[in-house]
Design a protein around this motif. Structure first.
Motif, PDB file in Angstrom:
ATOM      1  N   GLU A  22      24.210  55.508 -57.105  1.00  0.00           N
ATOM      2  CA  GLU A  22      23.591  54.221 -56.814  1.00  0.00           C
ATOM      3  C   GLU A  22      24.567  53.287 -56.080  1.00  0.00           C
ATOM      4  OE1 GLU A  22      20.550  53.190 -57.178  1.00  0.00           O
ATOM      5  OE2 GLU A  22      19.881  55.110 -57.996  1.00  0.00           O
ATOM      6  N   LEU A  23      25.824  53.317 -56.523  1.00  0.00           N
ATOM      7  CA  LEU A  23      26.820  52.481 -55.869  1.00  0.00           C
ATOM      8  C   LEU A  23      27.013  52.886 -54.414  1.00  0.00           C
ATOM      9  CD1 LEU A  23      28.908  50.229 -56.309  1.00  0.00           C
ATOM     10  CD2 LEU A  23      30.585  51.985 -56.907  1.00  0.00           C
ATOM     11  N   GLN A  66      26.045  51.705 -48.806  1.00  0.00           N
ATOM     12  CA  GLN A  66      25.498  52.062 -47.498  1.00  0.00           C
ATOM     13  C   GLN A  66      24.538  50.986 -47.000  1.00  0.00           C
ATOM     14  OE1 GLN A  66      23.773  55.940 -47.939  1.00  0.00           O
ATOM     15  NE2 GLN A  66      25.760  57.026 -47.999  1.00  0.00           N
ATOM     16  N   ARG A  67      23.692  50.505 -47.957  1.00  0.00           N
ATOM     17  CA  ARG A  67      22.758  49.457 -47.554  1.00  0.00           C
ATOM     18  C   ARG A  67      23.517  48.194 -47.116  1.00  0.00           C
ATOM     19  NH1 ARG A  67      19.833  51.278 -52.177  1.00  0.00           N
ATOM     20  NH2 ARG A  67      20.765  49.576 -53.401  1.00  0.00           N
ATOM     21  N   GLN A  68      24.512  47.776 -47.914  1.00  0.00           N
ATOM     22  CA  GLN A  68      25.287  46.590 -47.556  1.00  0.00           C
ATOM     23  C   GLN A  68      26.077  46.801 -46.260  1.00  0.00           C
ATOM     24  OE1 GLN A  68      27.708  45.362 -50.838  1.00  0.00           O
ATOM     25  NE2 GLN A  68      25.957  44.841 -52.159  1.00  0.00           N
ATOM     26  N   LYS A  93      24.755  54.369 -52.525  1.00  0.00           N
ATOM     27  CA  LYS A  93      23.571  53.941 -51.770  1.00  0.00           C
ATOM     28  C   LYS A  93      23.612  52.435 -51.493  1.00  0.00           C
ATOM     29  CE  LYS A  93      20.501  57.597 -53.523  1.00  0.00           C
ATOM     30  NZ  LYS A  93      19.286  57.874 -54.316  1.00  0.00           N
ATOM     31  N   ASP A  94      23.992  51.662 -52.504  1.00  0.00           N
ATOM     32  CA  ASP A  94      24.067  50.212 -52.323  1.00  0.00           C
ATOM     33  C   ASP A  94      25.124  49.837 -51.276  1.00  0.00           C
ATOM     34  OD1 ASP A  94      23.321  47.473 -53.230  1.00  0.00           O
ATOM     35  OD2 ASP A  94      25.433  47.406 -53.807  1.00  0.00           O
TER      36      ASP A  94
END
Length: 540
Positions: free
Chosen positions: A55-56, A61-63, A58-59
């Motif tokens: 999750e970290l 990557q999004r940021q 993915k987050d």
């Protein structure tokens, strides 16, 4: 027994060995269970950690994508800003060039405006006559004539028919009333304010900075409102020059305000103002700003002379330099405290002298730029003759002026090229013309009346000589006309403010004042005719 003891010992040893094995087995079972539990917990923790890391990631990557988009947008914005900045720089450069062109055109148009303004003033007449009718006042009800006390002397007989016409109802006992009309450039009724009066006076002050002398005088009988028109209201013998009474200020303080406003629009240090206050009393000139050895102001007799250039001058006259309206009003108030007044039956504070407040405007220009300041050729030549090459004392003493500290040859040469041109604004509150029978004066006051009427008659003679274009104008017949010589006639601009009382009581004096104004208007018609301009009908 020994054998039994040996066997017992052996059994004990076996029991110890079994007990040891039993303890090992128990310990091995607990460790196994504990290891299993730990392993199971570790698996769960690793699974949770793996999920959190996923999750970290993915987050992150999004940021990262969001930040990347923001960086790209910022870069694009900077590129657009740089392009816009370049466009602005190009526009600014174009605007600077346009501003320079507009400034050059503005300077040319300003010179044209000056020429057109002065042409307009000349078309209207270098000598203009306005008429102001004051309202009826309480003292108008007092009986003034002893010959016929049955007539209503507070009846209003003078009216403003329109803004250019005065209507006077003339009536005599046993005769039908006759209406007489008088035409002037501007007529003010009894309801028009000080603001309206000065609005028509202000354009003349522009000519002052264009190099022309200007004179504004109030003419009329005693008690007709001359001092109110020129100065404003009086409180306990002193003029009320309070800021809260600004709407009541007369022409003199308002003219000073307008002069300093016009000067503020000019380059700093190119103009300065000097003030003198004199009164003409019994055909003698008194300096109302002169001081004794203790610094106390008192009136000193002066004389008026004619210089080699044909200009009037008062030697030793006190000239005070002022930098704002407050300083000017302070000096005028000091001079007014010395002005001669005397109560009469017509007015409780009748002025017995002619008050002349003079603002001398000194313009400092370089010799090479002298013609640029006044583009009109005749004006430039006239002022060039009047210009003084002597650098003024005020500029030498002014520490803030760089030219006063000139030390290099270039600076000294620039200082020597300095010229000063002086123009005068003379603001005159004339003493009132009087009928002795109406004013009831005797003794010294009667002698004052004689001098007042003679000086006003001399002023009428001067205007008559100018109107008839005589070779000789009798300026020296009176100290008043000699003092005003530079502002009456020639290229000077003169405005005569006729002040008349509307009541029947003052009909004779009002008719005399209107007749004076009519003769003064003939001067401008004569000037217009001389310049081959068409003369409109009815003197308009």
């Amino acid at each position: 027994y020994q054998g039994l003891a040996g066997r017992s010992t052996k059994e004990v040893l076996q029991l110890y060995a079994a007990h040891g094995q039993q303890m090992k087995f128990q310990r091995s079972s607990v460790v196994t269970q504990l290891h299993g539990a730990i392993k199971k917990r570790l698996k769960q923790d690793l699974k949770s950690l793996h999920s959190f890391a996923l999750e970290l990631s993915k987050d992150f990557q999004r940021q990262s994508k969001t930040c990347l988009y923001q960086v790209l947008a910022a870069v694009q914005g900077l590129q657009l800003q740089n392009e816009a900045m370049q466009m602005f720089q190009i526009k600014a450069f174009d605007l600077e060039q346009s501003l320079q062109e507009v400034t050059e055109r503005y300077e040319k148009e300003k010179q044209k405006r000056k020429a057109l303004h002065n042409s307009l003033i000349e078309l209207r007449g270098n000598i203009r006559v306005h008429c102001r009718i004051r309202p009826l006042l309480p003292f108008d009800d007092a009986a003034g004539h002893s010959q016929d006390r049955q007539r209503n002397f507070s009846e209003k007989v003078a009216y403003a028919a329109d803004d250019e016409t005065v209507l006077v109802k003339c009536s005599r006992p046993g005769h039908a009333s006759v209406n007489k009309t008088f035409q002037f450039e501007r007529v003010y009724n009894d309801l028009e304010s000080q603001d309206a009066v000065f609005a028509d006076v202000a354009p003349l002050l522009t000519s002052l900075l264009d190099g022309y002398n200007v004179c504004i005088m109030a003419y009329g009988q005693t008690g007709s409102g001359k001092t109110y028109t020129m100065l404003g209201p009086q409180l306990e013998g002193n003029l009320a020059f309070a800021i809260e009474e600004e709407s009541e200020l007369g022409i003199i303080p308002r003219a000073a305000q307008e002069v300093f406003r016009l000067i503020s629009e000019k380059p700093p240090g190119s103009y300065w103002v000097e003030v003198s206050v004199v009164e003409v009393y019994n055909n003698e000139i008194f300096d109302l700003l002169a001081k004794d050895t203790c610094g106390k102001v008192f009136g000193v007799k002066r004389d008026v002379v004619t210089t080699r250039e044909g200009k009037s001058d008062v030697p030793l006259l006190t000239h005070e330099t002022v930098e704002n309206v407050s300083e000017f009003l302070h000096l005028v108030n000091k001079g007014l405290q010395l002005r001669v007044t005397h109560p009469t039956l017509v007015h409780a504070h009748s002025s017995r002298s002619h008050l002349v407040v003079t603002l001398t405007i000194t313009t400092v220009v370089f010799g090479d730029n002298f013609g640029m300041l006044w583009e009109d050729e005749q004006t430039s030549q006239r002022l060039n003759k009047e210009a003084s090459f002597t650098f003024p004392q005020k500029m030498r003493d002014n520490k803030s002026t760089s030219s006063s500290r000139a030390s290099s040859p270039v600076q000294l040469e620039a200082t020597e090229k300095m010229k000063q041109v002086k123009t005068r604004l003379q603001l005159v509150d004339l003493a009132g013309s009087e009928c002795v029978g109406l004013s009831g004066v005797t003794g010294a006051a009667l002698r004052e009346t004689s001098f007042i009427n003679r000086s006003l008659s001399a002023l009428a003679d001067v205007l008559g000589a100018i109107a008839e274009q005589r070779a000789h104008v009798p300026y020296r017949n009176s100290k008043l006309t000699h003092l005003l010589q530079d502002s009456v006639g020639g290229d000077a601009k003169l405005l005569v403010m006729l002040c008349i009382s509307p009541g029947q009581k003052y009909l004779t004096e009002s008719m005399q004042s209107l007749g004076f104004g009519t003769r003064a208007r003939q001067v401008q018609r004569g000037q217009v005719k001389k310049k081959n301009f068409p003369v409109p009908s009815k003197g308009k």
